[in-house]
Motif scaffolding. Structure first.
Motif, PDB file in Angstrom:
ATOM      1  N   PHE A 162       0.923  -1.075  -0.100  1.00  0.00           N
ATOM      2  CA  PHE A 162       0.052  -0.086  -0.081  1.00  0.00           C
ATOM      3  C   PHE A 162       0.774   1.305   0.297  1.00  0.00           C
ATOM      4  CE2 PHE A 162      -2.971  -3.122   1.371  1.00  0.00           C
ATOM      5  CZ  PHE A 162      -4.137  -2.770   0.911  1.00  0.00           C
ATOM      6  N   PRO A 163       0.365   2.371  -0.340  1.00  0.00           N
ATOM      7  CA  PRO A 163       1.201   3.624  -0.333  1.00  0.00           C
ATOM      8  C   PRO A 163       1.091   4.251   1.151  1.00  0.00           C
ATOM      9  CG  PRO A 163      -1.138   4.120  -0.991  1.00  0.00           C
ATOM     10  CD  PRO A 163      -0.920   2.659  -0.846  1.00  0.00           C
ATOM     11  N   CYS A 164       2.014   3.195   1.746  1.00  0.00           N
ATOM     12  CA  CYS A 164       2.154   3.606   3.388  1.00  0.00           C
ATOM     13  C   CYS A 164       3.681   3.496   3.814  1.00  0.00           C
ATOM     14  CB  CYS A 164       1.116   2.614   4.067  1.00  0.00           C
ATOM     15  SG  CYS A 164      -0.412   2.763   3.740  1.00  0.00           S
ATOM     16  N   VAL A 165       3.940   4.096   4.609  1.00  0.00           N
ATOM     17  CA  VAL A 165       4.984   3.809   5.486  1.00  0.00           C
ATOM     18  C   VAL A 165       4.885   2.982   6.604  1.00  0.00           C
ATOM     19  CG1 VAL A 165       7.150   5.193   6.910  1.00  0.00           C
ATOM     20  CG2 VAL A 165       6.197   6.151   4.980  1.00  0.00           C
ATOM     21  N   ASN A 166       5.889   2.099   6.829  1.00  0.00           N
ATOM     22  CA  ASN A 166       5.705   1.274   7.913  1.00  0.00           C
ATOM     23  C   ASN A 166       6.912   1.292   8.774  1.00  0.00           C
ATOM     24  OD1 ASN A 166       3.593  -1.387   7.664  1.00  0.00           O
ATOM     25  ND2 ASN A 166       4.163  -0.189   5.673  1.00  0.00           N
TER      26      ASN A 166
ATOM     27  N   PHE B 182       1.522   2.884   9.238  1.00  0.00           N
ATOM     28  CA  PHE B 182       0.912   4.518   9.034  1.00  0.00           C
ATOM     29  C   PHE B 182      -0.144   4.274   8.161  1.00  0.00           C
ATOM     30  CE2 PHE B 182       4.482   5.027  11.772  1.00  0.00           C
ATOM     31  CZ  PHE B 182       3.989   6.036  12.439  1.00  0.00           C
ATOM     32  N   ARG B 183      -1.028   5.198   8.076  1.00  0.00           N
ATOM     33  CA  ARG B 183      -1.993   5.511   7.153  1.00  0.00           C
ATOM     34  C   ARG B 183      -1.355   6.044   5.953  1.00  0.00           C
ATOM     35  NH1 ARG B 183      -7.280   7.917   9.813  1.00  0.00           N
ATOM     36  NH2 ARG B 183      -7.979   7.554   7.942  1.00  0.00           N
ATOM     37  N   ALA B 184      -2.006   6.073   4.875  1.00  0.00           N
ATOM     38  CA  ALA B 184      -1.283   6.706   3.445  1.00  0.00           C
ATOM     39  C   ALA B 184      -1.366   8.306   3.919  1.00  0.00           C
ATOM     40  CB  ALA B 184      -2.149   6.321   2.399  1.00  0.00           C
ATOM     41  N   GLY B 185      -0.223   8.992   3.825  1.00  0.00           N
ATOM     42  CA  GLY B 185      -0.287  10.321   4.425  1.00  0.00           C
ATOM     43  C   GLY B 185       0.160  10.629   5.826  1.00  0.00           C
TER      44      GLY B 185
ATOM     45  N   LEU C 194      -6.343  12.434   3.572  1.00  0.00           N
ATOM     46  CA  LEU C 194      -7.082  11.384   4.016  1.00  0.00           C
ATOM     47  C   LEU C 194      -8.540  11.062   3.210  1.00  0.00           C
ATOM     48  CD1 LEU C 194      -6.862  11.450   7.812  1.00  0.00           C
ATOM     49  CD2 LEU C 194      -5.587   9.928   6.407  1.00  0.00           C
ATOM     50  N   GLU C 195      -9.009  12.485   2.911  1.00  0.00           N
ATOM     51  CA  GLU C 195     -10.277  12.210   2.131  1.00  0.00           C
ATOM     52  C   GLU C 195      -9.939  11.851   0.671  1.00  0.00           C
ATOM     53  OE1 GLU C 195     -14.052  15.256   1.186  1.00  0.00           O
ATOM     54  OE2 GLU C 195     -12.332  16.107   2.111  1.00  0.00           O
TER      55      GLU C 195
ATOM     56  N   ARG D 128       2.171  18.109  -5.491  1.00  0.00           N
ATOM     57  CA  ARG D 128       2.801  18.456  -4.116  1.00  0.00           C
ATOM     58  C   ARG D 128       2.386  17.830  -2.831  1.00  0.00           C
ATOM     59  NH1 ARG D 128       3.039  23.485  -7.249  1.00  0.00           N
ATOM     60  NH2 ARG D 128       1.072  24.020  -6.013  1.00  0.00           N
ATOM     61  N   LEU D 129       1.238  17.816  -2.873  1.00  0.00           N
ATOM     62  CA  LEU D 129       0.529  17.414  -1.434  1.00  0.00           C
ATOM     63  C   LEU D 129       0.845  15.869  -1.505  1.00  0.00           C
ATOM     64  CD1 LEU D 129      -1.722  18.628   0.384  1.00  0.00           C
ATOM     65  CD2 LEU D 129      -3.328  17.497  -0.860  1.00  0.00           C
ATOM     66  N   PHE D 130       0.687  15.088  -2.425  1.00  0.00           N
ATOM     67  CA  PHE D 130       1.120  13.591  -2.266  1.00  0.00           C
ATOM     68  C   PHE D 130       2.815  13.340  -2.076  1.00  0.00           C
ATOM     69  CE2 PHE D 130      -2.439  10.695  -3.527  1.00  0.00           C
ATOM     70  CZ  PHE D 130      -3.452  11.475  -3.123  1.00  0.00           C
ATOM     71  N   ARG D 131       3.477  14.074  -2.584  1.00  0.00           N
ATOM     72  CA  ARG D 131       4.925  13.883  -2.496  1.00  0.00           C
ATOM     73  C   ARG D 131       5.174  14.286  -1.116  1.00  0.00           C
ATOM     74  NH1 ARG D 131      10.254  13.898  -3.874  1.00  0.00           N
ATOM     75  NH2 ARG D 131      11.364  14.853  -2.372  1.00  0.00           N
ATOM     76  N   ARG D 132       4.624  15.350  -0.597  1.00  0.00           N
ATOM     77  CA  ARG D 132       4.896  15.747   0.994  1.00  0.00           C
ATOM     78  C   ARG D 132       4.382  14.798   1.844  1.00  0.00           C
ATOM     79  NH1 ARG D 132       4.547  16.053   5.744  1.00  0.00           N
ATOM     80  NH2 ARG D 132       4.024  17.876   6.865  1.00  0.00           N
ATOM     81  N   TYR D 133       3.113  14.303   1.882  1.00  0.00           N
ATOM     82  CA  TYR D 133       2.588  13.372   2.751  1.00  0.00           C
ATOM     83  C   TYR D 133       2.513  11.930   2.411  1.00  0.00           C
ATOM     84  CZ  TYR D 133       0.642  17.776   5.040  1.00  0.00           C
ATOM     85  OH  TYR D 133       0.209  19.038   5.593  1.00  0.00           O
ATOM     86  N   VAL D 134       2.266  11.636   1.230  1.00  0.00           N
ATOM     87  CA  VAL D 134       2.154  10.305   0.833  1.00  0.00           C
ATOM     88  C   VAL D 134       3.504   9.652   0.362  1.00  0.00           C
ATOM     89  CG1 VAL D 134       0.803   8.573  -0.546  1.00  0.00           C
ATOM     90  CG2 VAL D 134      -0.347  10.661   0.233  1.00  0.00           C
TER      91      VAL D 134
END
Length: 279
Positions: A65-69, A106-109, A175-176, A206-212
């Motif tokens: 998933f697009p998540c950090v572990n 962690f959740r995506a983002g 998240l939305e 930009r939002l996805f690079r920073r958070y996801v």
């Protein structure tokens, strides 16, 4: 503390795990729910254990998933705590001898919101836990010293909960958007996302690079590929052309080509292998 309401993640799903029935014969998997102190950022805790001593090694494959572990690991290759960035290729973990991993998904983002880091810098990388959390020295030893997953969860949550960030409107928007990408099968193109959420494509990137930590187009494709692999593993093979269209591909050829490139085998071969493993 965060003011938004976290979504509920399924603890018993196999989506993302490739060849799930075969893999289950080589290792155990356990997932634990999170407490309210970290639920805005973390999906769940998980643990994997294996004992293949005297047996052949096994390559466990995951379409992540697009998540950090964050993981606490002990096996013949390494011991310690690690931060695992979003993995944009098929993840392969060689299981041999005996070993175990306790993880925090962690959740995506969520990791970007929790740490304030640009998560794109961690993409396809694994770094030592103390490189991101300098004050976590000794935490991995504490976690691995206790035997049960519940005890390990308590230790990790006691460390994370006091460090939870304040409410972040940008993260709430992430998240939305992520929820829509993950659960709406009709959402297959980035322009649909930008139109639905009234956000310019550059701002979304930009939002996805920073958070996801990965591009919106990749995230959409990853969710749809996971959907496809999950359906194929459950026996959905009657009409690949219709499945490809459902997943947002131009035609069956495009789906089959991308599936084979990511998974390592064509869709029907993957389905046959999965169904044989379930017998």
């Amino acid at each position: 503390m965060p003011k938004w309401t976290p979504a509920t993640a399924p603890l018993d799903g196999a989506k993302g795990i490739l060849h799930p029935d075969e893999q289950a014969r080589h290792r155990t998997l356990n997932r634990l729910p999170v407490g309210p102190g970290v639920a805005a950022f973390v999906d769940w805790y998980w643990s994997v254990r294996w004992d293949l001593r005297g047996k052949p090694s096994y390559s466990a494959e995951v379409l992540s998933f697009p998540c950090v572990n964050v993981t606490f690991e002990r096996d013949g290759a390494r011991v310690g705590g690690f931060v695992n960035g979003v993995c944009t290729t098929k993840y392969i973990r060689e299981l041999s001898g005996a070993g175990e991993t306790f993880g925090v998904r962690f959740r995506a983002g969520g990791f970007g919101a929790f740490t304030g880091l640009d998560v794109g810098a961690l993409r396809d990388r694994v770094v030592d836990l103390t490189e991101v959390f300098p004050d976590a020295a000794g935490l991995s030893e504490q976690v691995l010293a206790v035997p049960s997953d519940e005890q390990r969860r308590a230790l990790v949550e006691a460390y994370l909960a006091p460090r939870a960030a304040e409410a972040d409107p940008a993260y709430a928007l992430v998240l939305e958007i992520i929820a829509a990408m993950a659960h709406d099968p009709e959402l297959t193109r980035v322009d649909q996302v930008t139109e639905r959420f009234d956000i310019p494509v550059r701002s979304l990137q930009r939002l996805f690079r920073r958070y996801v930590g990965a591009a919106p187009k990749w995230v959409l494709r990853r969710y749809r590929l996971q959907d496809g692999a999950d359906l194929l593993a459950k026996g959905r093979t009657a009409d690949l052309a219709a499945l490809a269209i459902e997943l947002g591909y131009f035609d069956q050829a495009h789906f089959s080509r991308e599936f084979a490139a990511e998974i390592g085998m064509p869709p029907l071969e993957y389905a046959r292998n999965s169904l044989r493993s379930a017998e």
